[in-house]
Design an enzyme around this catalytic site. Structure first.
Site, PDB file in Angstrom:
ATOM      1  N   ASN A   9       0.883  -1.164   0.000  1.00 21.90           N
ATOM      2  CA  ASN A   9       0.000   0.000   0.000  1.00 21.90           C
ATOM      3  C   ASN A   9       0.920   1.213   0.000  1.00 21.90           C
ATOM      4  OD1 ASN A   9      -1.793   2.045   0.500  1.00 21.90           O
ATOM      5  ND2 ASN A   9      -2.260   1.439   2.610  1.00 21.90           N
ATOM      6  N   LYS A  11       0.243   4.250  -0.330  1.00 26.32           N
ATOM      7  CA  LYS A  11      -0.348   5.472   0.241  1.00 26.32           C
ATOM      8  C   LYS A  11      -0.037   6.655  -0.690  1.00 26.32           C
ATOM      9  CE  LYS A  11      -0.076   3.348   4.719  1.00 26.32           C
ATOM     10  NZ  LYS A  11      -0.089   3.493   6.167  1.00 26.32           N
ATOM     11  N   HIS A  94      -9.499   1.720   4.407  1.00 25.99           N
ATOM     12  CA  HIS A  94      -8.273   1.838   5.203  1.00 25.99           C
ATOM     13  C   HIS A  94      -8.523   2.805   6.365  1.00 25.99           C
ATOM     14  CE1 HIS A  94      -4.194   2.880   6.357  1.00 25.99           C
ATOM     15  NE2 HIS A  94      -3.824   1.753   5.797  1.00 25.99           N
ATOM     16  N   GLU A  96      -6.897   5.176   7.481  1.00 24.01           N
ATOM     17  CA  GLU A  96      -6.617   6.579   7.160  1.00 24.01           C
ATOM     18  C   GLU A  96      -7.790   7.206   6.404  1.00 24.01           C
ATOM     19  OE1 GLU A  96      -2.846   5.798   5.270  1.00 24.01           O
ATOM     20  OE2 GLU A  96      -2.047   5.203   7.217  1.00 24.01           O
ATOM     21  N   GLU A 166      -5.747  -4.514  10.476  1.00 25.63           N
ATOM     22  CA  GLU A 166      -4.706  -3.528  10.731  1.00 25.63           C
ATOM     23  C   GLU A 166      -5.003  -2.751  12.010  1.00 25.63           C
ATOM     24  OE1 GLU A 166      -2.576  -2.524   6.755  1.00 25.63           O
ATOM     25  OE2 GLU A 166      -4.175  -1.096   7.078  1.00 25.63           O
ATOM     26  N   GLY A 172       2.316   2.441  10.666  1.00 29.41           N
ATOM     27  CA  GLY A 172       3.312   3.488  10.469  1.00 29.41           C
ATOM     28  C   GLY A 172       4.013   3.913  11.754  1.00 29.41           C
ATOM     29  N   SER A 212       3.080  -2.003  10.338  1.00 28.96           N
ATOM     30  CA  SER A 212       4.519  -2.126  10.571  1.00 28.96           C
ATOM     31  C   SER A 212       5.062  -3.521  10.292  1.00 28.96           C
ATOM     32  CB  SER A 212       4.883  -1.666  11.989  1.00 28.96           C
ATOM     33  OG  SER A 212       4.532  -0.300  12.169  1.00 28.96           O
TER      34      SER A 212
END
Ligand code: PGA
Length: 250
Positions: A9, A11, A94, A96, A166, A172, A212
């Site tokens: 991904n 991003k 996701h 985010e 996730e 991250g 991560s």
């Protein structure tokens, strides 16, 4: 269990002008992989990514889509547009997107249905925040996310879905869930699917871990019974690291 899929991904990283060469590198370094290898890229990188992936084993995915077929949705991209380009996968919901772009379980459900209707493979993300984990409601929350994301989706379609677990606190941050923590939730998701559908459907679904995951910890996570792959952010931006993760998915 589900087929192994390692998906990057990207991003909001990498330029269209860097994409062709990078995807070629990924294809070269992951040649002979025993899992599916996917690069999910920003919309503007999809064309060079697809060009580079042609004739290789690498599949290309988008990071989002809109749930309507077409119309007055300035700035949005439809499933038909992605299919027309040759995109195979699409990340949906996701954390985010949920956090910064107001996506909800309802929009995740609509987008997942649209992706399936058009023949895209949805990678649907679920995961708890640190507060939710500390409050002991992780599995309640994930169960709700799963039930709402897949409401109205039949078993045949469900078998094509990829779920990415996730934990938000691990994305991250360099803080990975331990392999046991990840396995507990991925196994929990599989159990929810058996209850909602049946054992065969639950087994067919690919359940990834994300947060991560890197070249060092991938093998331990991927060894777990209910972890069928990974959704990789930071480590997917370096072809060497990404290829080590791919090699760990056997
Ligand atoms: P990360 O991102 O690997 O950089 O933690 C994972 C993701 O958000 O999909």
């Amino acid at each position: 269990m589900g087929k192994y899929i390692i998906a990057g991904n990207w991003k909001m990283n990498k330029l269209p002008s860097e994409t062709y060469e990078f995807v070629k590198e990924v294809a070269e370094k992951t040649k002979g992989a025993s899992c599916e290898v996917v690069c999910c890229t920003p919309y503007v990188c999809l064309a060079p990514a697809i060009e580079a992936a042609k004739g290789t084993h690498v599949k290309i995915g988008a990071e989002n889509l809109h749930f309507e077929d077409s119309g007055a949705y300035t700035g949005e991209v439809s499933a038909d547009m992605l299919c027309d380009m040759g995109v195979n996968y699409v990340i949906i919901g996701h954390s985010e997107r949920r956090q910064y772009f107001a996506e909800t379980d309802e929009t995740v459900n609509k987008k997942t249905k649209k992706a399936l209707e058009k023949g895209l493979i949805p990678i649907v993300c679920v995961g708890e925040s640190l507060d939710e984990r500390e409050a002991g409601v992780t599995m309640d929350l994930i169960t709700m996310q799963v039930k709402k994301a897949f409401a109205g989706i039949n078993a045949d379609d469900m078998k094509k879905v990829v779920i990415a677990y996730e934990p938000i606190w691990a994305i991250g941050t360099g803080k990975t869930a331990t392999a046991d923590q990840a396995e507990e939730v991925c196994g929990g998701i599989r159990k929810v699917l058996s209850e909602l559908y049946d054992d065969a459907t639950a087994k067919a679904v690919t359940i990834q871990y994300g947060g991560s995951m890197n070249a060092k910890n991938a093998a331990e996570l991927l060894e777990k019974e209910n972890i069928d792959g990974g959704l990789i952010g930071g480590a997917s931006l370096k072809s060497e690291d990404f290829s080590i993760i791919v090699a760990a998915a056997k």
